[in-house]
Write an enzyme that holds these catalytic residues in place. Structure first.
Site, PDB file in Angstrom:
ATOM      1  N   HIS A  66       6.752  34.273 -16.083  1.00  0.00           N
ATOM      2  CA  HIS A  66       8.812  35.178 -16.441  1.00  0.00           C
ATOM      3  C   HIS A  66       7.918  36.974 -16.574  1.00  0.00           C
ATOM      4  O   HIS A  66       7.456  36.681 -17.200  1.00  0.00           O
ATOM      5  CB  HIS A  66       9.256  34.029 -17.204  1.00  0.00           C
ATOM      6  N   GLU A  68       8.985  38.085 -19.557  1.00  0.00           N
ATOM      7  CA  GLU A  68       9.369  38.255 -20.635  1.00  0.00           C
ATOM      8  C   GLU A  68       7.249  38.144 -21.429  1.00  0.00           C
ATOM      9  O   GLU A  68       6.713  39.047 -21.688  1.00  0.00           O
ATOM     10  CB  GLU A  68      10.075  36.953 -21.796  1.00  0.00           C
ATOM     11  N   CYS A  91      13.405  31.972 -22.162  1.00  0.00           N
ATOM     12  CA  CYS A  91      14.500  30.418 -21.608  1.00  0.00           C
ATOM     13  C   CYS A  91      13.542  29.882 -22.809  1.00  0.00           C
ATOM     14  O   CYS A  91      12.661  30.071 -23.757  1.00  0.00           O
ATOM     15  CB  CYS A  91      13.402  29.960 -20.162  1.00  0.00           C
ATOM     16  N   THR A 212      28.973  36.844  18.174  1.00  0.00           N
ATOM     17  CA  THR A 212      28.365  37.762  17.697  1.00  0.00           C
ATOM     18  C   THR A 212      27.090  37.781  18.573  1.00  0.00           C
ATOM     19  O   THR A 212      26.459  38.806  19.058  1.00  0.00           O
ATOM     20  CB  THR A 212      28.285  38.543  15.938  1.00  0.00           C
ATOM     21  N   ASP A 216      26.758  40.066  21.280  1.00  0.00           N
ATOM     22  CA  ASP A 216      26.022  41.441  20.837  1.00  0.00           C
ATOM     23  C   ASP A 216      24.576  40.978  21.010  1.00  0.00           C
ATOM     24  O   ASP A 216      24.051  42.501  21.303  1.00  0.00           O
ATOM     25  CB  ASP A 216      26.003  41.741  19.383  1.00  0.00           C
ATOM     26  N   LEU A 220      19.306  41.378  13.761  1.00  0.00           N
ATOM     27  CA  LEU A 220      19.529  40.793  12.543  1.00  0.00           C
ATOM     28  C   LEU A 220      17.923  40.675  11.371  1.00  0.00           C
ATOM     29  O   LEU A 220      18.137  39.854  10.882  1.00  0.00           O
ATOM     30  CB  LEU A 220      20.224  39.445  12.199  1.00  0.00           C
ATOM     31  N   THR A 317      35.256  34.959  12.017  1.00  0.00           N
ATOM     32  CA  THR A 317      33.743  34.547  11.321  1.00  0.00           C
ATOM     33  C   THR A 317      33.999  35.118   9.783  1.00  0.00           C
ATOM     34  O   THR A 317      34.774  33.948   8.707  1.00  0.00           O
ATOM     35  CB  THR A 317      31.827  34.372  10.957  1.00  0.00           C
TER      36      THR A 317
HETATM   37  N1  LIG Z   1      31.636  46.384  13.865  1.00  0.00           N
HETATM   38  C1  LIG Z   1      31.221  45.251  12.996  1.00  0.00           C
HETATM   39  O1  LIG Z   1      30.955  45.123  11.846  1.00  0.00           O
HETATM   40  C2  LIG Z   1      30.407  43.926  13.592  1.00  0.00           C
HETATM   41  C3  LIG Z   1      29.850  42.813  12.930  1.00  0.00           C
HETATM   42  C4  LIG Z   1      29.516  41.598  13.996  1.00  0.00           C
HETATM   43  C5  LIG Z   1      30.113  41.496  14.958  1.00  0.00           C
HETATM   44  N2  LIG Z   1      31.241  42.297  15.213  1.00  0.00           N
HETATM   45  C6  LIG Z   1      31.789  41.895  16.655  1.00  0.00           C
HETATM   46  O2  LIG Z   1      33.090  41.506  16.446  1.00  0.00           O
HETATM   47  C7  LIG Z   1      33.072  40.578  17.521  1.00  0.00           C
HETATM   48  C8  LIG Z   1      32.307  39.054  18.311  1.00  0.00           C
HETATM   49  O3  LIG Z   1      33.519  38.703  16.536  1.00  0.00           O
HETATM   50  P1  LIG Z   1      34.125  37.601  17.244  1.00  0.00           P
HETATM   51  O4  LIG Z   1      35.206  36.781  16.413  1.00  0.00           O
HETATM   52  O5  LIG Z   1      34.255  36.595  18.928  1.00  0.00           O
HETATM   53  O6  LIG Z   1      32.631  36.163  16.932  1.00  0.00           O
HETATM   54  P2  LIG Z   1      31.745  35.703  15.680  1.00  0.00           P
HETATM   55  O7  LIG Z   1      33.093  36.177  14.349  1.00  0.00           O
HETATM   56  O8  LIG Z   1      30.873  36.425  15.260  1.00  0.00           O
HETATM   57  O9  LIG Z   1      31.951  34.374  15.671  1.00  0.00           O
HETATM   58  C9  LIG Z   1      33.270  33.653  16.215  1.00  0.00           C
HETATM   59  C10 LIG Z   1      33.029  31.887  16.272  1.00  0.00           C
HETATM   60  O10 LIG Z   1      31.618  31.550  15.019  1.00  0.00           O
HETATM   61  C11 LIG Z   1      31.910  30.097  14.862  1.00  0.00           C
HETATM   62  N3  LIG Z   1      33.048  30.114  13.926  1.00  0.00           N
HETATM   63  C12 LIG Z   1      32.909  30.686  12.725  1.00  0.00           C
HETATM   64  N4  LIG Z   1      34.058  30.434  11.858  1.00  0.00           N
HETATM   65  C13 LIG Z   1      33.027  28.811  11.931  1.00  0.00           C
HETATM   66  C14 LIG Z   1      34.217  28.198  11.112  1.00  0.00           C
HETATM   67  N5  LIG Z   1      34.571  27.936  10.032  1.00  0.00           N
HETATM   68  N6  LIG Z   1      33.967  26.404  11.349  1.00  0.00           N
HETATM   69  C15 LIG Z   1      33.281  26.018  12.804  1.00  0.00           C
HETATM   70  N7  LIG Z   1      33.427  27.526  13.030  1.00  0.00           N
HETATM   71  C16 LIG Z   1      33.048  28.858  13.246  1.00  0.00           C
HETATM   72  C17 LIG Z   1      33.264  29.498  15.722  1.00  0.00           C
HETATM   73  O11 LIG Z   1      32.013  29.400  16.837  1.00  0.00           O
HETATM   74  P3  LIG Z   1      32.709  28.401  17.909  1.00  0.00           P
HETATM   75  O12 LIG Z   1      33.255  29.266  19.754  1.00  0.00           O
HETATM   76  O13 LIG Z   1      31.539  28.082  18.844  1.00  0.00           O
HETATM   77  O14 LIG Z   1      33.475  27.299  17.854  1.00  0.00           O
HETATM   78  C18 LIG Z   1      33.731  30.630  16.341  1.00  0.00           C
HETATM   79  O15 LIG Z   1      34.428  30.751  17.699  1.00  0.00           O
HETATM   80  C19 LIG Z   1      31.712  41.162  18.700  1.00  0.00           C
HETATM   81  O16 LIG Z   1      32.529  42.431  19.535  1.00  0.00           O
HETATM   82  C20 LIG Z   1      30.843  41.845  18.423  1.00  0.00           C
HETATM   83  O17 LIG Z   1      30.156  43.167  18.100  1.00  0.00           O
HETATM   84  C21 LIG Z   1      31.323  44.025  14.790  1.00  0.00           C
END
Ligand SMILES: NC(=O)c1ccc[n+]([C@@H]2O[C@H](COP(=O)([O-])OP(=O)(O)OC[C@H]3O[C@@H](n4cnc5c(N)ncnc54)[C@H](OP(=O)(O)O)[C@@H]3O)[C@@H](O)[C@H]2O)c1
Length: 377
Positions: A66, A68, A91, A212, A216, A220, A317
């Site tokens: 820790h 300290e 602690c 995503t 894409d 990551l 998401t």
């Molecule tokens: N500019 C930015 O900061 C940024 C960042 C990231 C992505 N993007 C862009 O965003 C686009 C993708 O976005 P998107 O909305 O299509 O996809 P996403 O949000 O990446 O993924 C959506 C999928 O994730 C799963 N999911 C999400 N939440 C869920 C939940 N609560 N329960 C179960 N499954 C869940 C589902 O899969 P299933 O369909 O298999 O059920 C859903 O269809 C891309 O074009 C990318 O380039 C941009």
């Protein structure tokens, strides 16, 4: 006036100055201390013309020793009569090492300044009481909100049983996060993208939806020189195990782990193919359509000991976690270019920030702006 002390700052100012330094020190190991928080500690002597730091410590990698104990070891006999600044209550329980409160007593410090009391209600105040009983002067609450921010992940996991969630999105000037069918679209410039990589370093996991990954094919990882090893675990919300086994994500899966959150609806064959690519698989309870409750997703990640998550989209998401009230902080990068009609609208823009969030910080990265919003509760 003889002995005038007009130039000596009041005790409260001195305390804030050293507590700020202890908080900065604590940030050094944020995300690298296992289940423990990264705590900062300073031993300061105030008997000379000006205060002098005699020892400093930050929770070691993995959580021990820790802070300290390290600060006291560095100070040695100079701790006698000194003031200790600690970002979290010392602690009081005997775990793998003796309690820090006892070590402070044995060192002979005269005063202990604490930012945050132990969040575990069963032990809160016990460290203070050990110090009190030994006749040590104790003050707590110094820069408490700053220290709480620094250990938000730990406090969230302890207090709410789930990690602290930051939503990061890059939004174009016309409120889009991408373009349909176009894969990765550059919304921000290189400087902002490097800032995102630094944010990754500060979190224990990066999370995205499978949409995503499919659109894409991102890596990551952290690609900042010297920090490549600090890539956190990459988590994909993937109820049907749709992540393509050939995704780039897996190219470095031996060095940086990939965790797929799947439902019972996922096909065994697909799950096995992803396991063969060294993905860790975690089953999360879902409804009959394979939908996860975002609370359950976070609870499940919390059980794994993850304290802080950077949710990097995509749109769907982000929308789900926002709607469930599971987003604690929003980091919105706003680019200067537009995407146009075939764009994917962002679930959050400067004009549509969900109720309950307030601007905490604003900064600039080249042509791009970063606006950080905090939940008011
Ligand atoms: N500019 C930015 O900061 C940024 C960042 C990231 C992505 N993007 C862009 O965003 C686009 C993708 O976005 P998107 O909305 O299509 O996809 P996403 O949000 O990446 O993924 C959506 C999928 O994730 C799963 N999911 C999400 N939440 C869920 C939940 N609560 N329960 C179960 N499954 C869940 C589902 O899969 P299933 O369909 O298999 O059920 C859903 O269809 C891309 O074009 C990318 O380039 C941009």
């Amino acid at each position: 006036m003889p002995g005038a002390s007009a130039s000596v700052p009041p005790q409260a100012d001195i305390d804030r100055r050293f507590m700020a330094a202890a908080i900065r020190l604590s940030l050094r190991h944020r995300g690298l201390t296992g289940e423990n928080p990264s705590v900062g500690a300073l031993i300061v002597r105030t008997d000379g013309a000006a205060p002098v730091i005699a020892g400093r410590g930050v929770t070691a990698l993995g959580g021990r020793p820790h802070a300290e104990l390290q600060a006291l070891a560095e100070a040695g006999p100079a701790a006698q009569g000194a003031t200790a600044y600690v970002t979290l209550e010392p602690c009081s329980h005997i775990g793998k090492s003796p309690p820090c409160a006892d070590a402070l007593v044995a060192s002979g410090v005269a005063r202990v300044v604490i930012a945050v009391l132990d969040p575990d209600k069963r032990v809160a105040g016990r460290g203070v009481s050990i110090l009190d009983k030994a006749g040590i002067e104790v003050a707590h609450g110094c820069l408490e909100s700053e220290a709480r921010k620094a250990m938000a992940g730990f406090l969230s996991l302890k207090g709410r049983g789930r990690p602290f969630l930051t939503l990061k999105l890059a939004v174009s000037a016309d409120g889009m996060i991408g373009r349909r069918g176009a894969g990765q679209v550059a919304i921000t410039g290189e400087t902002a993208r490097r800032a995102v990589q630094m944010m990754r370093v500060e979190h224990e996991a990066i999370m995205v939806g499978v949409g995503t990954i499919v659109a894409d094919d991102p890596l990551l990882t952290v690609r900042l020189a010297g920090l490549e090893k600090r890539s956190p675990v990459r988590v994909v919300v993937d109820p049907f195990a749709r992540t393509p086994p050939e995704a780039k994500l897996f190219d470095e899966a031996d060095r940086h782990s990939v965790l797929l959150l799947v439902s019972e609806k996922a096909q065994r064959r697909q799950v096995d193919a992803l396991r063969d690519r060294r993905a860790a698989i975690r089953a999360v309870a879902s409804d009959y359509r394979g939908r996860f409750d975002p609370r359950e997703v976070l609870r499940s990640l919390g059980v794994m000991g993850l304290k802080s998550i950077l949710l990097e989209g995509g749109a769907e998401t982000a929308r789900q976690f926002l709607a469930a009230g599971m987003v604690d902080r929003i980091a919105l990068f706003v680019g200067s270019t537009t995407v146009g009609g075939d764009g994917i609208p962002s679930p959050v823009t400067e004009r549509t920030v969900p109720a309950g969030f307030t601007v905490a910080e604003e900064s600039r990265f080249g042509m791009d702006r970063l606006i950080e919003y905090e939940r008011m509760d």
